[in-house]
Scaffold this active site. Sequence first.
Site, PDB file in Angstrom:
ATOM      1  CB  ILE A 703      33.812  50.176  34.068  1.00  0.00           C
ATOM      2  CG1 ILE A 703      34.855  49.347  34.833  1.00  0.00           C
ATOM      3  CG2 ILE A 703      32.469  50.138  34.754  1.00  0.00           C
ATOM      4  CD1 ILE A 703      35.138  49.858  36.236  1.00  0.00           C
ATOM      5  N   GLY A 704      35.634  49.007  31.311  1.00  0.00           N
ATOM      6  CA  GLY A 704      36.876  49.249  30.585  1.00  0.00           C
ATOM      7  C   GLY A 704      37.418  47.956  30.017  1.00  0.00           C
ATOM      8  CB  SER A 708      45.511  41.578  30.049  1.00  0.00           C
ATOM      9  OG  SER A 708      45.018  42.612  30.872  1.00  0.00           O
ATOM     10  N   GLY A 709      42.301  41.946  28.822  1.00  0.00           N
ATOM     11  CA  GLY A 709      40.924  41.554  29.077  1.00  0.00           C
ATOM     12  C   GLY A 709      40.075  42.732  29.504  1.00  0.00           C
ATOM     13  CE  LYS A 710      34.686  42.257  26.709  1.00  0.00           C
ATOM     14  NZ  LYS A 710      33.320  41.790  26.370  1.00  0.00           N
ATOM     15  CB  VAL A 711      38.163  46.591  33.982  1.00  0.00           C
ATOM     16  CG1 VAL A 711      38.015  46.986  35.444  1.00  0.00           C
ATOM     17  CG2 VAL A 711      39.632  46.377  33.634  1.00  0.00           C
ATOM     18  CE  LYS A 726      44.511  43.473  35.566  1.00  0.00           C
ATOM     19  NZ  LYS A 726      45.752  44.255  35.385  1.00  0.00           N
ATOM     20  CG  ASP A 835      52.173  50.041  31.159  1.00  0.00           C
ATOM     21  OD1 ASP A 835      52.521  50.944  30.378  1.00  0.00           O
ATOM     22  OD2 ASP A 835      51.140  49.362  31.008  1.00  0.00           O
TER      23      ASP A 835
END
Length: 996
Positions: A703-704, A708-711, A726, A835
């Site tokens: 979904i995103g 740093s990587g995929k969710v 994550k 952030d």
Amino acid sequence: MPRLTSSPPHIRFFFPFFSYIPCVVFLCFLSHAAESQIQDQELQVLSKLRQSWQAPSSLDHWVASDSSSHCAWPEIKCQEGSITELNLVDLNINYSIPPFICDLKNLTKLDLSYNNIPGEFPTVLYNCSKLVYLDLSQNYFKGPIPPDIDCMANLQVLILAANSFSFDVPASVARLRRLRILHLYMSEYNGTYPEEIFGLSDLEELRLEYNKKFVPSQLTQNFTVLKKLRLFSMAQTNLYGGIPKTVSDMEALEHLNLGINPLTGEIPGSIFALRNLSDLYVYETNVSESIPQAVSAANLRVIDLSLNNLMGNIPEVFGQLKNLYCLNLEFNQLSGGIPEGIASLPALSDIRLSNNNLSGTIPPDFGKFSPLRRFEVAFNNLTGALPKQLCHGGTLFGLATMDNNLSAELPESLGNCSTLLEVMLNNNGFTGNVPGGLWMSQNLTALLLSGNGLTGELPKELSPNLTRIDLSNNKFFGKIPSTLSSWRNLVEFDASNNLLSGTVPAELTVLPSLTMLLLGQNKLSGNLPTDIISWKSLTTLNLSHNKISGPIPSKIGLLPVLTLLDLSDNQLSGLIPPEFGQLNLNGLNLSSNRLRGPIPAKLENAAYDTSFLNNPGLCASNPFMRINVCNAQSHRSSKTNLTLIVILAIAAAICVLLVVLFKSKASRKNRDRFDSTPKLTSFQSLNFTESNILSGLKEHNVIGSGGSGKVYRIMVNPSGEAVAVKRISNNQKLDEELEKQFVSEVEILGNIKHRHIVKLLCSISCENSKLLVYEYMENSSLDQWLHKKKRSSPIPGVTNNMILDWPKRLQIAIGAAKGLCYMHNDLRPPIIHRDVKSSNILLDSEFNAKIADFGLARMLAKPGEAVTMSAVAGSHGYLAPEYARMARANEKIDVYSFGVVLLELTTGREATDGEEGMGLADWTFNHIQRGKPISDVIDEEIKGSSYLDEIIKVFELGISCTATQPSDRPTMKEVERVLSKRGHSQENIRWVLPST
């Protein structure tokens, strides 16, 4: 020959004096000349300093004048006309220290803290031979402390905190034998510290805290020499093992902080108990109990042993610490009772014992002998009554006793405690009535009383500042008062599972700020009010398990942000209003009523297949809904239906078999991808296993994605519950930066529980992947709602033309502000996020905002103290100027970033979309400076609403938060307070526009 006569006596007396006058005048002339020469030389040095540092504006007054000496300048102190102190604090100095500074021959104190000075330790200061006091804290020094620092043999004060010094703390520091104050906290030391430090007999303050890269070590066993030490702090320094009994050798100790370490064992009572027993000779065996008090550790004011793994009882001897102001033992594994003597301490103000295994009753004298400000004993096994005099001193602002086994009635004195801000007494066994004055306590913002046996009627008036009331699971009775229209600021009201009767009053519908109304499981009856247009902020409405009758008001279907509706188990009748088809609900339950007719076509989907049960008169055109089929006679015969059912059953069985085979194959594939023994670390109670997570790491679940990587969105059980995962991964072994982000997120979120911070459920560590499993946020992130070009990203249940109205935007702003405020003010140590941005503000099914993505977060030593970063990390458009320029971070960089989010909420623009090549913050500020109307930049989707004045005030608050100078920005606590009051009064906003 004339006779010589002697001079008159008065002449003889004054003659020697007059003879010395020329000498005195000459000496005064020489002294004045020498002093003038020294001052000229020092002026030259100061002038060169100013030039070397390229004349920061704060030193514009460093100009020679006939009217005054440089000794009158505020940064300078002199003795006998010569400079002895330079106090150059927070002057934005960006350059190194020049060697000629030591031409100030009489300089004894140099304070350069809170600047931006780069480079390694300035060994040029070795030439300042008279230097006694040196403070270089809060700068950008890096590298090792030099091994020959003991050349500065006269130093008594050495403060090097909050820099980037690394490697070991050298043994040479311990050779500075005259040191009284040594502060080395919050740096990047990745080695050890010399135990010889504990042999500095003149030390009064020793601070090594928040150096979490120190090599793990045990506390020294020898504190005998530190007879003068008043402050000793080694929080978060990787200390392990037990607390040595010899800590009691520090006889002058006032402040002890060993928190956030993996210390184990018991708290040895002898640490704080008897001293100098060799000087005490007792003849009798029946020694008076007053003797130990006379020789006890009378100086201790602060004890912080929180967030360790300490076990055993709280030492009884703590009750002898007559000067103790703060006792923080929370988040350990302590057991037994709370010593009676602690309650009688005359100076005690702050006691935190939450999250232990304490039992027994709370000593009744708490508050009787000292002005308590904070009393927290939550999440223990305590029994008995609440002390009656907790607010006797009139200063109590925080009271938290939830999740114990406390009982009896609430003390009447709580009704007279006007200083209370939050009262959290939920999940106990309290009975009786709530003290009348507690409802009206003028500063109270949250009153949580759920899960008790409290009774009585609801009050007719509430404190004007109350925003959250939870009375659920009690025995409150009577009608909901019609005067509740005065509860204007109420945001959440939960009175479910009580004995309330009467109707749902129409006055309840005029509360404009209400987001959550829970009145289920009561005895309410009658019809629902029909005019509910003021509920524009309402996201959750639960009136289930009552006796409410009549039709469902059609205007419920027009509530703009309603996401959860439960009217089940009532006596509602008539049709389901067709307007319900306009709702975007994540949860709907109308079952067990007397509803009839067809359900709205848009509600005929699998998400609502159990929402209409036990309504015999309801029907649906979709045969797969679990209710009657409309116009059943027009369908095929029962035989045909039976055949269809059989065919569908066979097809379903085949699908199940294929799914099982596919999952088995995927599971094997995932096991091949991960090492054979992935490690799962849980932070919450889990209803899934690691195999549920690993088998769901498929591309169609993504979904995103980010740096740093995929969710992934992964379903973890048959009921449809989802989690967000994550995955921080790399083709090779995880690089150092990704590993740091993973560790940072786990360390911080694993210990935080707050309704506006995303909940980390568990982590899974593998060789080339790290998985962080979070609660799933149904409404994705704020940026996908605000920015049109991102709305193509799918959000379940959200269409691309949906907009976020102003009440919902304000609710999100308040929630996010509360999360950041908690991080900055309520956590110890405080945390800066680094952030903050709209894509890191996630929204749950009720549009509650939750701060997410803590991979860049850092801990602070205390509020206001900056953290020096090795590199700038964050997102373009959100970076505060001082952080982007100098990698210097404290809470004010989060305030800046949040200010950009406020500007996004009010303008609809992205952080980098400010036109004219500027970021949003700079562009909006220039727009105001040019005298243009604020209304010109307000988002068109909310501009025409009745909230324009409020929107403009929040926009102005965003401008204030993004002020160039950190000191001009408000704190998050101030921001949250202004937002929560909705800016109805101009007095609520102190920072409208920064000065030009």
